[in-house]
Design an enzyme around this catalytic site. Sequence first.
Site, PDB file in Angstrom:
ATOM      1  N   MET A  26      39.487  37.733  30.829  1.00 53.00           N
ATOM      2  CA  MET A  26      40.704  37.420  32.037  1.00 53.00           C
ATOM      3  C   MET A  26      40.784  36.213  32.045  1.00 53.00           C
ATOM      4  O   MET A  26      39.931  35.524  32.344  1.00 53.00           O
ATOM      5  CB  MET A  26      40.028  38.219  33.223  1.00 53.00           C
ATOM      6  CG  MET A  26      40.431  39.723  33.191  1.00 53.00           C
ATOM      7  SD  MET A  26      39.754  40.415  34.712  1.00 53.00           S
ATOM      8  CE  MET A  26      37.971  40.394  34.714  1.00 53.00           C
ATOM      9  N   GLN A  79      38.285  35.788  22.514  1.00 53.04           N
ATOM     10  CA  GLN A  79      39.513  36.225  22.261  1.00 53.04           C
ATOM     11  C   GLN A  79      40.312  34.847  21.955  1.00 53.04           C
ATOM     12  O   GLN A  79      40.411  33.758  22.739  1.00 53.04           O
ATOM     13  CB  GLN A  79      40.046  36.872  23.438  1.00 53.04           C
ATOM     14  CG  GLN A  79      41.380  37.253  23.179  1.00 53.04           C
ATOM     15  CD  GLN A  79      42.091  38.097  24.486  1.00 53.04           C
ATOM     16  OE1 GLN A  79      42.594  37.595  25.463  1.00 53.04           O
ATOM     17  NE2 GLN A  79      42.019  39.308  24.472  1.00 53.04           N
ATOM     18  N   CYS A 109      48.585  40.057  26.405  1.00 50.01           N
ATOM     19  CA  CYS A 109      48.945  39.217  27.800  1.00 50.01           C
ATOM     20  C   CYS A 109      50.420  39.166  28.186  1.00 50.01           C
ATOM     21  O   CYS A 109      51.266  38.795  27.211  1.00 50.01           O
ATOM     22  CB  CYS A 109      48.516  37.834  27.513  1.00 50.01           C
ATOM     23  SG  CYS A 109      48.737  36.847  28.995  1.00 50.01           S
ATOM     24  N   HIS A 178      45.876  48.369  26.672  1.00 45.02           N
ATOM     25  CA  HIS A 178      46.129  48.407  27.860  1.00 45.02           C
ATOM     26  C   HIS A 178      47.263  49.225  28.130  1.00 45.02           C
ATOM     27  O   HIS A 178      48.198  49.097  27.624  1.00 45.02           O
ATOM     28  CB  HIS A 178      46.413  47.293  28.590  1.00 45.02           C
ATOM     29  CG  HIS A 178      46.530  47.067  30.015  1.00 45.02           C
ATOM     30  ND1 HIS A 178      45.863  46.063  30.644  1.00 45.02           N
ATOM     31  CD2 HIS A 178      47.619  47.704  30.882  1.00 45.02           C
ATOM     32  CE1 HIS A 178      46.452  46.301  32.178  1.00 45.02           C
ATOM     33  NE2 HIS A 178      47.382  47.248  32.127  1.00 45.02           N
ATOM     34  N   GLY A 210      42.920  49.687  31.571  1.00 50.77           N
ATOM     35  CA  GLY A 210      43.911  50.192  32.633  1.00 50.77           C
ATOM     36  C   GLY A 210      43.482  51.081  33.607  1.00 50.77           C
ATOM     37  O   GLY A 210      43.346  52.234  33.249  1.00 50.77           O
ATOM     38  N   ASP A 211      43.683  50.502  34.779  1.00 49.22           N
ATOM     39  CA  ASP A 211      43.518  51.362  36.289  1.00 49.22           C
ATOM     40  C   ASP A 211      42.009  51.950  36.279  1.00 49.22           C
ATOM     41  O   ASP A 211      41.835  53.143  36.676  1.00 49.22           O
ATOM     42  CB  ASP A 211      44.542  52.189  36.228  1.00 49.22           C
ATOM     43  CG  ASP A 211      45.878  51.629  36.421  1.00 49.22           C
ATOM     44  OD1 ASP A 211      45.717  50.388  36.745  1.00 49.22           O
ATOM     45  OD2 ASP A 211      46.702  52.413  36.451  1.00 49.22           O
TER      46      ASP A 211
END
EC number: 1.3.1.-
Length: 335
Positions: A26, A79, A109, A178, A210-211
């Site tokens: 992130m 990354q 991204c 994602h 994701g989530d």
Amino acid sequence: MRNIAGLNLLSIGEIKLKNNLIAAPMAGISDKPFRNLCYQFGAGMTVSEMFLANSDVWHTDKSALRMTASEDIGVRAVQIVGSDPDEMARAAEFNVKHGAQLIDINMGCPAKKVNKKLAGSALMQYPELIKKILQKVVGAVDVPVTLKTRTGWNKDHRNCIEIAQIAQDCGIKAITIHGRTRACLFNGVAEYDSIKAVKEKVTIPVIANGDICTPEQAKDVFQYTQADAIMIGRAAQGRPWIFEEIAFYLAHGQLQKNKSIDEVEQVVLSHLDELYQFYGEYKGLRIARKHVNWYTKNYADSDQFRRLFSVLSNTSEQVNTLKAFFSQIRNNPKS
């Protein structure tokens, strides 16, 4: 259906992880102090913030802080982000030379400043360019190369299966998806159907992202998608121990006891100390503000504390104010 608690440990190329839980890269968050904290709390692997393929910035202080170093704990995964195949290959070589044990390629991204340079998720519009980038990077280094994508550019152009198959053919060792298109940004709900569909079409490990915010959700995602691992991003902000919570739930079928106020306080103070040491006082205390905001946002009546904390201008003030806040919570258990 597989036994979730008995999942095979994830191997990425020659690298075998201690479990199937990965801390997401992130931007502005996944620095060395945060990565180490996630690893200590049970992440099987952590991935660095994205490293720009533009060699003009490699020797800046900002890039130096984003690189892995031999003293980093766990697998040293970096990354990289960019759109030129040769630049991406050089970025991979540069990071491996400086200690990276795994290279992850960012094609997920959604940020405008990244996409306008045809990097990140913008690349999903150009499968042929993706193929060239993957071939160049895989050919340039002797460590495993992985790929992180979204499900597509928008809902009319979901091509994650095609991209995953290209990745596998190019020698990519694992793919993280994602479960949103670029157009979705971080809105709506993750599309686990797409991740499941990719898993059915390729043989390389598939990592679901994701989530995933709770241990129960983690188990559901494993069961539904049949993914080989899951990646946690935003849910680890202010809760880096989510990895051990998930691991405990998958192993025992029940939730781990919540951390005490004393335990949370110790984690936060330790995190702040690492930030101060890593960045120095001036930058460290500023970066500490967002982390403390996440750590404390769910406590009742914490708004005033967070407003006060956001304007403190030296590290000792931050530490003392934080200790006073937790002392108040202890004295008022309903907070």
